[in-house]
Design an enzyme around this catalytic site. Structure first.
Site, mmCIF file in Angstrom:
data_model
loop_
_atom_site.group_PDB
_atom_site.id
_atom_site.type_symbol
_atom_site.label_atom_id
_atom_site.label_comp_id
_atom_site.label_asym_id
_atom_site.label_seq_id
_atom_site.Cartn_x
_atom_site.Cartn_y
_atom_site.Cartn_z
ATOM 1 N N CYS B 177 0.811 -1.223 0.000
ATOM 2 C CA CYS B 177 0.000 0.000 0.000
ATOM 3 C C CYS B 177 0.840 1.267 0.000
ATOM 4 C CB CYS B 177 -0.964 -0.017 1.177
ATOM 5 S SG CYS B 177 -1.903 -1.557 1.239
ATOM 6 N N HIS B 317 -3.397 8.190 5.590
ATOM 7 C CA HIS B 317 -3.534 6.835 5.053
ATOM 8 C C HIS B 317 -4.928 6.329 5.442
ATOM 9 C CE1 HIS B 317 -2.370 3.031 3.448
ATOM 10 N NE2 HIS B 317 -2.391 2.408 4.603
ATOM 11 N N GLU B 328 -1.606 5.828 13.189
ATOM 12 C CA GLU B 328 -1.354 7.019 12.366
ATOM 13 C C GLU B 328 -1.627 8.294 13.155
ATOM 14 O OE1 GLU B 328 -3.513 7.224 8.636
ATOM 15 O OE2 GLU B 328 -2.188 8.810 7.903
ATOM 16 N N LYS B 348 -10.197 7.673 1.664
ATOM 17 C CA LYS B 348 -10.628 6.265 1.577
ATOM 18 C C LYS B 348 -12.053 6.107 2.119
ATOM 19 C CE LYS B 348 -6.032 4.102 1.767
ATOM 20 N NZ LYS B 348 -5.116 5.230 2.021
ATOM 21 N N HIS B 353 -9.933 1.692 -0.535
ATOM 22 C CA HIS B 353 -8.479 1.594 -0.498
ATOM 23 C C HIS B 353 -7.979 1.052 -1.837
ATOM 24 C CE1 HIS B 353 -4.472 1.095 0.661
ATOM 25 N NE2 HIS B 353 -4.600 0.482 1.830
ATOM 26 N N PHE B 412 1.683 -2.972 4.128
ATOM 27 C CA PHE B 412 2.053 -4.255 4.720
ATOM 28 C C PHE B 412 3.527 -4.479 4.413
ATOM 29 C CE2 PHE B 412 -2.279 -6.657 4.435
ATOM 30 C CZ PHE B 412 -2.773 -5.853 5.438
#
Lengths: 139, 429
Positions: B177, B317, B328, B348, B353, B412
């Site tokens: 991502c 994010h 975050e 998002k 996403h 990830f």
């Protein structure tokens, strides 16, 4: 040597061959004609030729062994008589010109590389390939 | 003096629209792109919603049309978005400039088209065991030779450079991502260091397929709110229960600043800073303290020569998972200070996403925020998580100037990307 391929045989397969060529090369069917050269006129590249042959095999339910055109053209000539280090001999070129009779004679250049032979192919070459494979399957 | 980089073209294909204008309008109107899945039958899956790109028609003109046969769905998004970006910028590689163009793209967390794999499996494993040699049997079930090209990890980048005649440098980034953000960051660095004068930079992905959806279902990472798709993605809300899978592509044309000015280009914003870090913590977990993202944000600000106080907007994010959102927020507090009033939203909440595409699309949104002086809302934030006490954009706000914007993308595997953008009038030539 099998009987010459007739105009009627070519015309019988042409619509489906032209369609496969048009699809593989993302062309409007109107842009494709029997005389279109795959590489020079229709901007094919080598993987497209594989794609076209694959589509024709599926469409006509036939097998087209890769490299068949060269082998057929060579006929009873030995490899040494036909080519020298990948370059066509004069005898080899003559055989190829006979075999690819649909290709205008001035497209054959002396000392042509065998690897460049596919650049000669026209849509009619594909039609003849299909006709031969159908004959072989019927035999 | 250091070379600066201008963003002069933007192209978006997103669940909110198949152009930049449509996507941007939906963001400002708070219109959701999340709905029941239509591209395959998700019956039996715990999750049956996603943010799909809709009514998409791949279009390339003339001899380039042939490239589409080598392009699977996500690559078609990429080609379309890149085409838009190039047209928008009003500059394209030509024989003189082609070697000065780079192309960098974040792509394909899963690059192989599921249907194609399934077809090969059906043909070559007639009795359960996979038998590759059947491919070569006369009359056997030969797979399409073009499938090979379509499923290479670099298929997208290969077609992009071919399609636009780019001859300088290409890079394909696969950091999950974070990919899209890092691709844009790498393009910035290429122009700065003089390796290129122009870059087509972006990201693209589509994991809305039976395997992609199943993977994230098995991880328990997705929202299961099948009955309320538009409300399913709720970043920073106390009731959030996972992210929503999206798909699409975003590309930008980046140019060396002075050259862009000389040709009178419309400059959306300066791409001013790129910050990266690696958490090296766990495969899928983020560190609760925000360790990793903190360093990425600090490095990006430092790289841009920007003070946290100048930042007017952060595109978070913000995946809508508890782990990401809290980590975050902790990171943003650490960098900006607990008293900071910097505006934050996660787009998002509306477009889901976009995985490897997310970072690039969201950086482009950051550029649009600066260009238009408008902030996209963080939709569905009705019960803010007390552990996410930031100043979120909860409603449409009157236009105002944003000097510096930031875009975060964390992947990830622990890759953290942060990009900083600056208003063109503050670029300080």
């Amino acid at each position: 040597m099998s009987a010459a391929i007739t105009r009627a045989e070519v015309e019988a397969v042409y619509p489906r061959v032209a369609n496969a060529v048009a699809q593989a090369l993302a062309r409007d069917p109107a842009e494709v004609s029997l005389n279109s050269r795959l590489f020079a006129d229709l901007e094919a590249e080598s993987i497209d030729l594989l794609d076209i042959v694959f589509r024709l095999e599926r469409e006509f339910k036939i097998q087209i062994p890769r490299g068949r055109i060269i082998e057929d053209a060579r006929g009873d000539l030995s490899e040494a008589e036909f080519e020298n280090n990948g370059v066509l001999t004069a005898a080899g070129l003559a055989r190829l010109r006979d075999y690819l009779s649909e290709v205008p004679a001035d497209n054959f250049r002396p000392r042509m590389n065998i690897a460049d032979v596919p650049t000669l192919f026209t849509v009619e070459t594909m039609c003849k390939m299909v006709v031969r494979a159908m004959r072989a399957a019927g035999a | 003096m250091r070379r600066r980089v201008a963003i002069t073209g933007i192209g978006l294909v997103t669940p909110l629209g198949n152009s930049t204008a449509d996507s941007w309008r939906a963001l400002l109107e708070g219109r959701s792109g999340i709905a029941p899945i239509t591209s395959f039958d998700p019956s039996g899956y715990p999750v049956q919603i996603a943010a799909e790109v809709r009514n998409f028609q791949p279009a390339l003109d003339g001899s380039r049309r042939k490239l589409l046969k080598f392009a699977s769905r996500h690559v078609q998004f990429a080609l379309a978005a890149a085409q838009q970006a190039i047209e928008d910028a009003g500059v394209r590689p030509d024989p003189r400039s082609a070697s000065r163009w780079a192309c960098v793209a974040g792509s394909g967390m899963m690059g192989v088209a599921f249907e194609e794999l399934a077809q090969i499996q059906r043909r070559l494993a007639p009795h359960g065991d996979f038998r590759g040699e059947l491919m070569f049997k006369p009359g056997g079930p030969a797979p399409d030779p073009v499938a090979y090209g379509r499923n290479q990890a670099n298929a997208g980048i290969a077609l992009l450079v071919q399609c636009f005649g780019i001859k300088g440098y290409a890079g394909a980034i696969h950091t999950a991502c974070a990919s899209g953000g890092q691709a844009v960051g790498l393009a910035l660095r290429l122009i700065r260091r003089g390796s290129a004068d122009f870059a087509l930079a972006g990201g693209f992905d589509s994991m809305i397929n039976p395997i992609g959806l199943a993977s994230f279902c098995l991880l328990g990472a997705l929202s299961t709110d099948n009955d309320a798709p538009a409300q399913a993605s709720r970043p920073f809300d106390l009731t959030r229960n996972g992210f929503v899978l999206g798909e699409g592509a975003g590309f930008m044309v980046l140019e060396e600043w002075q050259a862009a000015r000389r040709r009178g280009a419309r400059i959306y914003a300066e791409l001013a800073g790129d910050g990266n870090s690696l958490s090296s913590y766990r495969v899928t977990d983020s560190h609760p303290s925000g360790d990793g993202p903190i360093q990425a944000m600090r490095r990006a600000l430092e790289d841009a020569g920007a003070d946290p106080a100048e930042v007017g907007y952060i595109n978070a994010h913000g995946t809508s998972t508890i782990m990401n959102d809290r980590s975050e927020c902790a990171a943003i507090r650490a960098v900006f200070g607990a008293a900071s009033r910097v505006k934050v939203s996660s787009t998002k909440s509306l477009m889901g996403h976009l995985i490897a595409g997310a970072g690039a699309v969201e950086a482009a949104i950051g550029a649009l925020v600066i260009h238009h002086g408008r902030l996209p809302v963080n939709a569905n934030l009705n019960h803010p998580d007390p552990q996410c006490d930031l100043n979120f954009v909860r409603e449409a706000e009157p236009p105002h100037r944003v000097r510096v914007a930031m875009s975060n993308s964390f992947g990830f595997g622990g890759s953290n990307s942060c990009l900083v953008l600056r208003h063109r009038e503050d670029a300080g030539e």
